[in-house]
Design an enzyme around this catalytic site. Structure first.
Site, PDB file in Angstrom:
ATOM      1  N   GLU A 278       0.835  -1.209   0.000  1.00 16.64           N
ATOM      2  CA  GLU A 278       0.000   0.000   0.000  1.00 16.64           C
ATOM      3  C   GLU A 278       0.868   1.256   0.000  1.00 16.64           C
ATOM      4  O   GLU A 278       0.997   1.957   0.993  1.00 16.64           O
ATOM      5  CB  GLU A 278      -0.960   0.002   1.191  1.00 16.64           C
ATOM      6  CG  GLU A 278      -2.040  -1.066   1.092  1.00 16.64           C
ATOM      7  CD  GLU A 278      -3.112  -0.950   2.152  1.00 16.64           C
ATOM      8  OE1 GLU A 278      -4.256  -1.352   1.882  1.00 16.64           O
ATOM      9  OE2 GLU A 278      -2.814  -0.457   3.271  1.00 16.64           O
TER      10      GLU A 278
ATOM     11  N   GLU B 130      -6.096  -7.127  -1.431  1.00 18.20           N
ATOM     12  CA  GLU B 130      -6.712  -7.089  -0.104  1.00 18.20           C
ATOM     13  C   GLU B 130      -8.166  -6.662  -0.238  1.00 18.20           C
ATOM     14  O   GLU B 130      -8.481  -5.707  -0.951  1.00 18.20           O
ATOM     15  CB  GLU B 130      -6.001  -6.103   0.825  1.00 18.20           C
ATOM     16  CG  GLU B 130      -4.583  -6.469   1.184  1.00 18.20           C
ATOM     17  CD  GLU B 130      -3.981  -5.519   2.209  1.00 18.20           C
ATOM     18  OE1 GLU B 130      -4.761  -4.833   2.916  1.00 18.20           O
ATOM     19  OE2 GLU B 130      -2.746  -5.451   2.294  1.00 18.20           O
TER      20      GLU B 130
END
Length: 596
Positions: free
Chosen positions: A174, A281
């Site tokens: 991320e 995710e």
């Protein structure tokens, strides 16, 4: 994973999901569906087991968690790796290289495919923190590049020595703001690219068949992804796959408000950069709302599977087994009784590409608010209404459009009521769809895209509170009087705002596509129906697919139907009005029915 530290505190599985969603049934399993990755990130599992947290299947029988996941349709495992983590902190530590090799070997031996997620940190790395490993803290930028290469190569070599070849390797976790701050911040994209390329080079040197994933959060935010990957491309970044996180829970909205934006971004990334895409995710509050999370997981899998040219690789649930009594994590998919929630049954569903929106000529004038070539309070083709003369100031176009220069905005520094609309006349009677891209601050008494004066009751959809451009739509607008008024309505408090752009109103009336005219299928019966809906196929049609939608366009059920009387099981549909789309080679039609 997003915001974790703010939170810390077979037939039978199909039958057991009754009452928790409609299972999508397909007549056959395509080769691409079989290779679609249905994954789980299980970084906590080793420590859960070490601390006597047990796992049970739906029947309450204690089993290996990996086996339960496999029985729920999971075919891939994702494991994060930290450089020198705490070995006493159960939740925020472990996931050391040696532990990851152990778990990866175990997963490989059970037939799972593997994704390895390099955080390049000693603990969590995400958009809010990208802390360098303590051992690297004083290193120069040149040494940091060597650190990334050596650490990546070392872990992959250890895996290789144990017979494990990851299918995917994430370089960074991320990272819209970059990694290894401050040297690798995205404000210095040249340096960030050099660090990422060192990770890429190490992967290819040790495991050349592994695909390198670059992973950002907010998979529904197309602007963020374009900005990042444009910069990465300009700076010569090397990667194979674009990874996304998607957590509607952290967006403070239901998934239905952003799923179309996720699908748009997936398709755009694959097309714009020629790369494969993966949702690395995903998660939701599956304990509190198993039905909603089930529906979300089906929708996300379908969105990824529907990316053209097979470029949608799969979907990974983040820590489904990490139930709260261990982790405090709210978005696991396991109960504290050690059993999976029914939301996990979504991975038993064969993914299907979402039915593309019906296409047709947009009948609206100036749908993108570009015709004036300037910001204005009188956009060509649109009419305004306000509850006071002063409140007309709330209605205007300005720069910052969804895909071009201008957008429509409603905003004022005092309370206001305003509508911006078009009344289209001379329309052929039939079925229409209204859709548009929107943004909104939220907080209004009402803020709606609407359709009315078409011969039926007004239809509207509330704009979601989001600063990300999101597409909303109304389907099944039945025009019976040759006209339709569409518009944006705001009943707002001071400083509430909303934006509208690229509005479409088009016919979705479906006619037969046979080369020669022929009889169409009979109307579904009985109508109203209670538990089964019977469909008769036209003569000569040997097989068709029936798809049931809500009037807002949500796909609820898909099933193959055969000649003669074929029944759809509609027992799990709530009472209401639905559309059933019957489609076969050379024939397509839409009918309505009522479920009692």
């Amino acid at each position: 994973m997003k915001n974790f530290l703010l939170v810390a505190g077979c037939l039978s599985p199909w039958l057991r999901s009754i009452g928790l969603g409609v299972v999508l049934l397909l007549s056959s399993l395509t080769a691409s569906a079989q290779t679609f990755a249905k994954g789980a990130d299980t970084g906590w599992l080793q420590q859960m087991e070490a601390n006597n947290y047990y796992f049970y299947n739906d029947q309450g029988v204690r089993q290996d968690c990996f086996q339960i996941l496999k029985d729920k349709g999971i075919n891939s495992i994702r494991l994060r790796v930290w450089v020198n983590p705490s070995m006493v902190d159960w939740v925020n530590g472990h996931c050391s290289p040696a532990e990851v090799v152990t778990m990866a070997t175990r997963a490989k031996n059970m037939g799972f495919r593997l994704m390895i997620d390099f955080h390049y940190s000693d603990s969590w790395a995400d958009p809010g923190k990208q802390t360098k490993p303590a051992a690297w803290a004083g290193h120069s930028f040149a040494q940091l590049q060597a650190d990334v290469y050596d650490h990546t190569a070392s872990v992959l070599t250890a895996l290789k020595n144990n017979g494990v070849t990851p299918e995917w390797v994430q370089v960074g976790n991320e990272i819209p703001g970059g990694m290894l701050w401050p040297e690798g911040r995205s404000t210095n994209f040249g340096q960030l690219t050099q660090l990422l390329n060192k990770g890429y080079d190490a992967v290819k040197a040790v495991s050349p068949t592994s695909k390198v994933v670059i992973h950002l959060d907010k998979g529904n935010d197309n602007a963020q992804f374009r900005w990042f990957f444009d910069q990465l491309t300009t700076n010569g970044g090397k990667y194979d796959v674009i990874g996304m996180s998607y957590y509607p829970f952290w967006l403070n909205q239901d998934y239905t408000a952003s799923i179309s934006s996720l699908q748009y971004n997936l398709n755009d990334m694959a097309s714009r950069y020629g790369k494969e895409v993966i949702v690395a995710e995903v998660g939701g509050d599956a304990v509190a709302a198993p039905q909603n999370v089930y529906d979300m997981l089906v929708a996300v899998q379908n969105a990824v599977y529907g990316v053209p040219d097979g470029k949608g690789l799969g979907v990974f649930y983040w820590e489904p087994q990490g139930y709260r009594s261990f982790s405090g994590y709210q978005l696991s998919a396991w109960g504290n009784d050690g059993k999976p929630t029914a939301a996990m049954n979504a991975f038993l569903v064969t993914p299907t590409a979402p039915v593309p929106p019906a296409t047709g000529t947009n009948v609206l004038t100036n749908p993108g608010f570009e015709a004036n070539n300037a910001a204005t309070q009188t956009p060509i083709g649109w009419t305004s209404w306000a509850n006071t003369t002063a409140n007309y100031a709330a209605d205007k176009t300005e720069a910052g459009g969804q895909a071009s220069t201008y957008r429509l905005t409603h905003w004022l520094n005092s309370a206001y009521q305003v509508s911006t609309y078009q009344l289209k006349t001379g329309l052929p009677n039939g079925t229409y769809t209204l859709r548009a891209w929107v943004q909104s601050s939220g907080g209004q008494t009402a803020c709606q895209l609407y359709a009315k004066n078409y011969g039926g009751a007004e239809r509207n959809v509330n704009l979601p509170a989001t600063s990300t451009w999101t597409q909303v739509q109304l389907t099944g607008i039945q025009v019976t009087n040759g006209q339709c008024e569409i518009g944006l309505w705001s009943d707002a408090n001071a400083n509430n705002w909303c934006n509208l752009d690229n509005v479409e109103l088009f016919s979705t009336t479906v006619t037969s596509t046979r080369a020669k005219a022929g009889p169409v299928a009979r109307t579904p019966y009985p109508n109203p129906a209670t538990d089964r809906l019977t469909l008769l196929l036209p003569p000569g049609v040997t097989e068709a697919t029936a798809t049931v939608y809500s009037l807002t366009g949500q796909l609820l059920l898909r099933q193959a139907v055969q000649p003669a009387a074929s029944g759809l099981d509609i027992t799990r549909l709530p009472a209401g009005l639905y559309q059933v789309h019957l489609e076969s080679k050379g024939h397509s039609e839409m009918q309505k029915f009522v479920k009692q």
